[in-house]
Design an enzyme around this catalytic site. Structure first.
Site, PDB file in Angstrom:
ATOM      1  N   MET A   1      36.236   5.718  11.887  1.00 27.68           N
ATOM      2  CA  MET A   1      37.135   6.022  12.692  1.00 27.68           C
ATOM      3  C   MET A   1      36.625   7.022  13.624  1.00 27.68           C
ATOM      4  O   MET A   1      37.457   7.754  14.295  1.00 27.68           O
ATOM      5  CB  MET A   1      38.405   6.308  12.225  1.00 27.68           C
ATOM      6  CG  MET A   1      39.249   5.049  11.860  1.00 27.68           C
ATOM      7  SD  MET A   1      40.929   4.919  11.573  1.00 27.68           S
ATOM      8  CE  MET A   1      41.208   6.368  10.831  1.00 27.68           C
TER       9      MET A   1
ATOM     10  N   VAL B   1      31.262  12.731  -0.677  1.00 25.75           N
ATOM     11  CA  VAL B   1      30.310  13.928  -0.339  1.00 25.75           C
ATOM     12  C   VAL B   1      31.245  15.224  -0.263  1.00 25.75           C
ATOM     13  O   VAL B   1      32.556  14.983   0.544  1.00 25.75           O
ATOM     14  CB  VAL B   1      29.683  13.537   1.271  1.00 25.75           C
ATOM     15  CG1 VAL B   1      28.847  14.839   1.548  1.00 25.75           C
ATOM     16  CG2 VAL B   1      28.522  12.687   1.051  1.00 25.75           C
TER      17      VAL B   1
ATOM     18  N   LYS C   1      35.764   8.376  -1.563  1.00 17.11           N
ATOM     19  CA  LYS C   1      37.130   9.084  -1.539  1.00 17.11           C
ATOM     20  C   LYS C   1      38.289   8.173  -1.233  1.00 17.11           C
ATOM     21  O   LYS C   1      39.306   8.513  -1.888  1.00 17.11           O
ATOM     22  CB  LYS C   1      36.950  10.175  -0.204  1.00 17.11           C
ATOM     23  CG  LYS C   1      38.214  10.942  -0.053  1.00 17.11           C
ATOM     24  CD  LYS C   1      37.785  11.988   1.030  1.00 17.11           C
ATOM     25  CE  LYS C   1      37.905  11.204   2.070  1.00 17.11           C
ATOM     26  NZ  LYS C   1      39.142  11.012   2.662  1.00 17.11           N
TER      27      LYS C   1
ATOM     28  N   HIS D   1      30.197  10.535   6.564  1.00 19.53           N
ATOM     29  CA  HIS D   1      30.021   9.539   7.231  1.00 19.53           C
ATOM     30  C   HIS D   1      28.335   9.264   7.385  1.00 19.53           C
ATOM     31  O   HIS D   1      27.794   8.196   7.191  1.00 19.53           O
ATOM     32  CB  HIS D   1      30.491   9.563   8.526  1.00 19.53           C
ATOM     33  CG  HIS D   1      32.028   9.560   8.701  1.00 19.53           C
ATOM     34  ND1 HIS D   1      32.752  10.784   8.995  1.00 19.53           N
ATOM     35  CD2 HIS D   1      33.082   8.445   8.545  1.00 19.53           C
ATOM     36  CE1 HIS D   1      34.139  10.528   9.196  1.00 19.53           C
ATOM     37  NE2 HIS D   1      34.290   9.308   8.688  1.00 19.53           N
TER      38      HIS D   1
ATOM     39  N   SER E   1      36.387  15.194   4.916  1.00 16.31           N
ATOM     40  CA  SER E   1      37.434  14.552   5.419  1.00 16.31           C
ATOM     41  C   SER E   1      37.556  14.877   6.975  1.00 16.31           C
ATOM     42  O   SER E   1      37.633  16.006   7.251  1.00 16.31           O
ATOM     43  CB  SER E   1      38.725  14.291   4.975  1.00 16.31           C
ATOM     44  OG  SER E   1      39.689  13.818   5.683  1.00 16.31           O
ATOM     45  N   SER E   2      37.830  13.867   7.888  1.00 16.52           N
ATOM     46  CA  SER E   2      37.958  14.167   9.482  1.00 16.52           C
ATOM     47  C   SER E   2      39.255  14.942   9.497  1.00 16.52           C
ATOM     48  O   SER E   2      39.530  15.817  10.229  1.00 16.52           O
ATOM     49  CB  SER E   2      38.205  13.099  10.178  1.00 16.52           C
ATOM     50  OG  SER E   2      37.074  12.236  10.307  1.00 16.52           O
TER      51      SER E   2
END
Length: 279
Positions: A29, A175, A148, A36, A184-185
């Site tokens: 996303m 990670v 995750k 990522h 996480s974003s």
């Protein structure tokens, strides 16, 4: 690296590739981070052709969730991917993925309404639907996903099994930041104080793992200890569960393959994490 915005041009670019090349796929996303990018690196190393999608899927967000505020920086994401041997980036919009009159959904029953699914009704319906659509467009042999989002992997693996699809999910390790926080974003939402307090998630998980190694197998005790650690950092617990790593069913006692899974609010930011307690 080629960038395509439409389904038609992406399919045209990939036409025939699955017959001669092993296509690897990383669905994202956007708001890309090292987590990522580790998936992209793994994809490149195990595939002949690397495809990455960037699309913030509206159907996996609830009415009160952060769709409108979810971090987006497509230009930055594309610049990052140029250094990672990506062959094709697919960046559709909502009109491409959900045209007017769209009404078809994928529901993986049982696995989708527990854990995160209990807190986020409809979330995994949106996830399963968009991933199936992307898989049909890209036709990958391998799809690389981070652990995750462990429940997401289990849901999608069941979808693949039940629908007799040929794509295989490659599970990739979480990670983490140097202090253990899973990348996480949504970490970008955290204030400096919240960012520091967010390490309570990995502390709770690691403590449970340590207790299991010392012979404590009662799930209720392990969960209670994890709750104490989270509350000491003013975290608001959505859930802490110990589950079977294959079925996600809750377990009264830790056994081989058990995982502790948790979702915690730090301030207004909901974070998830998990760890295997016993191989």
């Amino acid at each position: 690296m080629q960038i395509y915005k439409t389904i038609a041009e992406t399919r045209e670019a990939l036409a025939g590739e699955a017959l001669k090349n092993k296509i690897g796929f990383v669905p994202t996303m956007g708001a890309l981070h090292k987590g990522h990018l580790s998936l992209v690196e793994r994809c490149h190393s195990e595939s002949d052709l690397t495809v990455v999608s960037i699309y913030v899927n509206p159907t996996q967000f609830g009415p009160q969730e952060d769709l409108n505020h979810y971090p987006r920086n497509l230009e930055k994401d594309i610049d990052l991917l140029r250094n990672y041997h990506v062959d094709i980036v697919f960046t559709p919009d909502d009109v491409q993925m959900y045209p007017e009159g769209y009404c078809t959904w994928v529901q993986v029953e049982g696995l989708s309404d527990i854990l995160c699914g209990a807190s986020r009704p409809g979330h995994f319906r949106g996830v399963a639907t968009i991933v199936l659509k992307l898989m049909h467009i890209v036709n990958p042999k391998l799809m690389f996903m981070g652990m995750k989002d462990y429940q997401q992997i289990i849901v999608l693996e069941k979808m693949i099994e039940d629908l007799n699809l040929e794509t295989k999910i490659v599970r990739c390790p979480i990670v983490r930041e140097p202090d253990g926080l899973a990348m996480s974003s949504r970490n970008s939402y955290l204030t400096p104080d919240e960012r520091q307090r967010a390490t309570c998630l990995i502390k709770a998980l690691k403590n449970a793992q340590k207790m299991v190694n010392e012979g404590h197998l009662d799930s209720s005790i392990l969960i209670s200890e994890a709750e104490n650690i989270i509350k000491q950092s003013d975290g608001r617990i959505d859930y802490i569960k110990i589950v079977d790593g294959s079925t996600l069913q809750e377990l009264p006692e830790v056994r081989s393959g058990s995982r502790m899974m948790l979702a915690v609010y730090i301030g207004n930011t909901r974070l998830i994490d998990n760890i295997e307690l016993l191989p």
